[in-house]
Design a protein around this motif. Structure first.
Motif, PDB file in Angstrom:
ATOM      1  N   UNK A 136       0.841  -1.190   0.000  1.00 16.43           N
ATOM      2  CA  UNK A 136       0.000   0.000   0.000  1.00 16.43           C
ATOM      3  C   UNK A 136       0.882   1.248   0.000  1.00 16.43           C
ATOM      4  N   UNK A 137       0.532   2.246  -0.794  1.00 15.93           N
ATOM      5  CA  UNK A 137       1.249   3.524  -0.904  1.00 15.93           C
ATOM      6  C   UNK A 137       2.753   3.315  -1.110  1.00 15.93           C
ATOM      7  N   UNK A 138       3.149   2.663  -2.215  1.00 18.30           N
ATOM      8  CA  UNK A 138       4.573   2.342  -2.402  1.00 18.30           C
ATOM      9  C   UNK A 138       5.449   3.560  -2.627  1.00 18.30           C
ATOM     10  N   UNK A 139       4.917   4.623  -3.248  1.00 19.69           N
ATOM     11  CA  UNK A 139       5.745   5.806  -3.486  1.00 19.69           C
ATOM     12  C   UNK A 139       6.055   6.537  -2.180  1.00 19.69           C
ATOM     13  N   UNK A 140       5.110   6.521  -1.251  1.00 17.45           N
ATOM     14  CA  UNK A 140       5.360   7.129   0.050  1.00 17.45           C
ATOM     15  C   UNK A 140       6.419   6.323   0.810  1.00 17.45           C
ATOM     16  N   UNK A 141       6.347   4.998   0.715  1.00 17.31           N
ATOM     17  CA  UNK A 141       7.353   4.168   1.375  1.00 17.31           C
ATOM     18  C   UNK A 141       8.728   4.448   0.784  1.00 17.31           C
ATOM     19  N   UNK A 142       8.810   4.544  -0.553  1.00 18.25           N
ATOM     20  CA  UNK A 142      10.095   4.823  -1.205  1.00 18.25           C
ATOM     21  C   UNK A 142      10.640   6.175  -0.774  1.00 18.25           C
ATOM     22  N   UNK A 143       9.772   7.172  -0.663  1.00 17.99           N
ATOM     23  CA  UNK A 143      10.195   8.506  -0.275  1.00 17.99           C
ATOM     24  C   UNK A 143      10.700   8.518   1.176  1.00 17.99           C
ATOM     25  N   UNK A 144      10.006   7.841   2.078  1.00 19.40           N
ATOM     26  CA  UNK A 144      10.449   7.759   3.480  1.00 19.40           C
ATOM     27  C   UNK A 144      11.783   7.029   3.588  1.00 19.40           C
ATOM     28  N   UNK A 145      11.936   5.956   2.814  1.00 21.42           N
ATOM     29  CA  UNK A 145      13.186   5.208   2.814  1.00 21.42           C
ATOM     30  C   UNK A 145      14.337   6.082   2.326  1.00 21.42           C
ATOM     31  N   UNK A 146      14.107   6.843   1.245  1.00 21.45           N
ATOM     32  CA  UNK A 146      15.152   7.716   0.713  1.00 21.45           C
ATOM     33  C   UNK A 146      15.521   8.802   1.721  1.00 21.45           C
ATOM     34  N   UNK A 147      14.516   9.370   2.395  1.00 24.62           N
ATOM     35  CA  UNK A 147      14.782  10.406   3.388  1.00 24.62           C
ATOM     36  C   UNK A 147      15.610   9.867   4.558  1.00 24.62           C
ATOM     37  N   UNK A 148      15.232   8.689   5.058  1.00 22.47           N
ATOM     38  CA  UNK A 148      15.985   8.093   6.173  1.00 22.47           C
ATOM     39  C   UNK A 148      17.401   7.715   5.749  1.00 22.47           C
ATOM     40  N   UNK A 149      17.541   7.183   4.528  1.00 18.53           N
ATOM     41  CA  UNK A 149      18.866   6.797   4.030  1.00 18.53           C
ATOM     42  C   UNK A 149      19.752   8.026   3.876  1.00 18.53           C
ATOM     43  N   UNK A 150      19.213   9.124   3.320  1.00 22.47           N
ATOM     44  CA  UNK A 150      19.992  10.348   3.155  1.00 22.47           C
ATOM     45  C   UNK A 150      20.402  10.931   4.505  1.00 22.47           C
ATOM     46  N   UNK A 151      19.509  10.888   5.484  1.00 24.47           N
ATOM     47  CA  UNK A 151      19.837  11.396   6.819  1.00 24.47           C
ATOM     48  C   UNK A 151      20.932  10.550   7.456  1.00 24.47           C
ATOM     49  N   UNK A 152      20.868   9.239   7.273  1.00 26.44           N
ATOM     50  CA  UNK A 152      21.895   8.356   7.828  1.00 26.44           C
ATOM     51  C   UNK A 152      23.245   8.594   7.168  1.00 26.44           C
ATOM     52  N   UNK A 153      23.255   8.749   5.840  1.00 24.82           N
ATOM     53  CA  UNK A 153      24.510   9.004   5.136  1.00 24.82           C
ATOM     54  C   UNK A 153      25.101  10.357   5.534  1.00 24.82           C
ATOM     55  N   UNK A 154      24.264  11.380   5.713  1.00 21.66           N
ATOM     56  CA  UNK A 154      24.751  12.686   6.151  1.00 21.66           C
ATOM     57  C   UNK A 154      25.331  12.599   7.564  1.00 21.66           C
ATOM     58  N   UNK A 155      24.682  11.822   8.402  1.00 19.24           N
ATOM     59  CA  UNK A 155      25.165  11.639   9.772  1.00 19.24           C
ATOM     60  C   UNK A 155      26.517  10.911   9.768  1.00 19.24           C
ATOM     61  N   UNK A 156      26.677   9.936   8.883  1.00 21.96           N
ATOM     62  CA  UNK A 156      27.949   9.210   8.785  1.00 21.96           C
ATOM     63  C   UNK A 156      29.055  10.115   8.271  1.00 21.96           C
ATOM     64  N   UNK A 157      28.741  11.017   7.322  1.00 26.58           N
ATOM     65  CA  UNK A 157      29.746  11.947   6.792  1.00 26.58           C
ATOM     66  C   UNK A 157      30.191  12.937   7.873  1.00 26.58           C
ATOM     67  N   UNK A 158      29.221  13.377   8.684  1.00 24.52           N
ATOM     68  CA  UNK A 158      29.544  14.329   9.751  1.00 24.52           C
ATOM     69  C   UNK A 158      30.441  13.678  10.806  1.00 24.52           C
ATOM     70  N   UNK A 159      30.238  12.406  11.061  1.00 23.18           N
ATOM     71  CA  UNK A 159      31.031  11.689  12.065  1.00 23.18           C
ATOM     72  C   UNK A 159      32.451  11.417  11.576  1.00 23.18           C
ATOM     73  N   UNK A 160      32.608  11.310  10.259  1.00 17.50           N
ATOM     74  CA  UNK A 160      33.930  10.974   9.711  1.00 17.50           C
ATOM     75  C   UNK A 160      34.845  12.156   9.604  1.00 17.50           C
TER      76      UNK A 160
END
Length: 160
Positions: A136-160
């Motif tokens: 159900x609502x696959x585009x919303x799931x994809x968008x939430x996944x992309x947002x969380x992934x981008x936030x995690x990658x930004x957090x990893x870059x800041x830590x490095x």
């Protein structure tokens, strides 16, 4: 969501859930009901008791299997990982770290576009893609996944 929450490490919680769409299962549900009604009608009309039992039993199995799929297919996002559980007889659990997810595709047919459900294809590195149909609502799931992934990658870059 108990099956997903039972696998989480302490302190981690579900941020977003994806569910199997009732519309995706509706052909199986309707066909199961039609076969059960047909079996009752055949049984009440005459001597074809065996045929009536087969029709009713087949419809009951179809209906039950669709309901079981609706209840057992779960897709969840946490701040660190994607977790999918599915399967009626042999439950499977798949966990991806969000940093490992490379691509997320949504496949949606004309009926899925009308009722807002589709197939999610989630790929990581060299591993085979995870394909979950009828979400159900696959585009919303994809968008939430992309947002969380981008936030995690930004957090990893800041830590490095």
């Amino acid at each position: 969501m108990r099956r997903v929450e039972s696998t989480l490490p302490p302190g981690e919680r579900v941020v977003y859930e994806g569910h199997l769409s009732m519309w995706a299962m509706s052909p199986w549900l309707v066909l199961g009901i039609v076969l059960m009604v047909w079996g009752v009608l055949v049984g009440s009309l005459g001597d074809a008791v065996f045929s009536a039992l087969l029709l009713f039993g087949g419809g009951l199995l179809m209906f039950g299997f669709a309901i079981a799929l609706l209840l057992t297919t779960q897709l969840a996002l946490t701040r660190k990982r994607l977790i999918a559980t599915f399967g009626v007889f042999r439950p499977r659990r798949v966990m991806f770290e969000l940093g490992e997810v490379r691509r997320v595709h949504v496949r949606q047919g004309p009926v899925g576009g009308i009722f807002d459900y589709g197939t999610l294809v989630i790929g990581r590195g060299g591993a085979p893609a995870l394909r979950i149909a009828g979400i159900e609502k696959p585009f919303m799931f994809r968008e939430r996944l992309a947002r969380l992934r981008d936030a995690l990658l930004a957090q990893m870059r800041m830590a490095a």
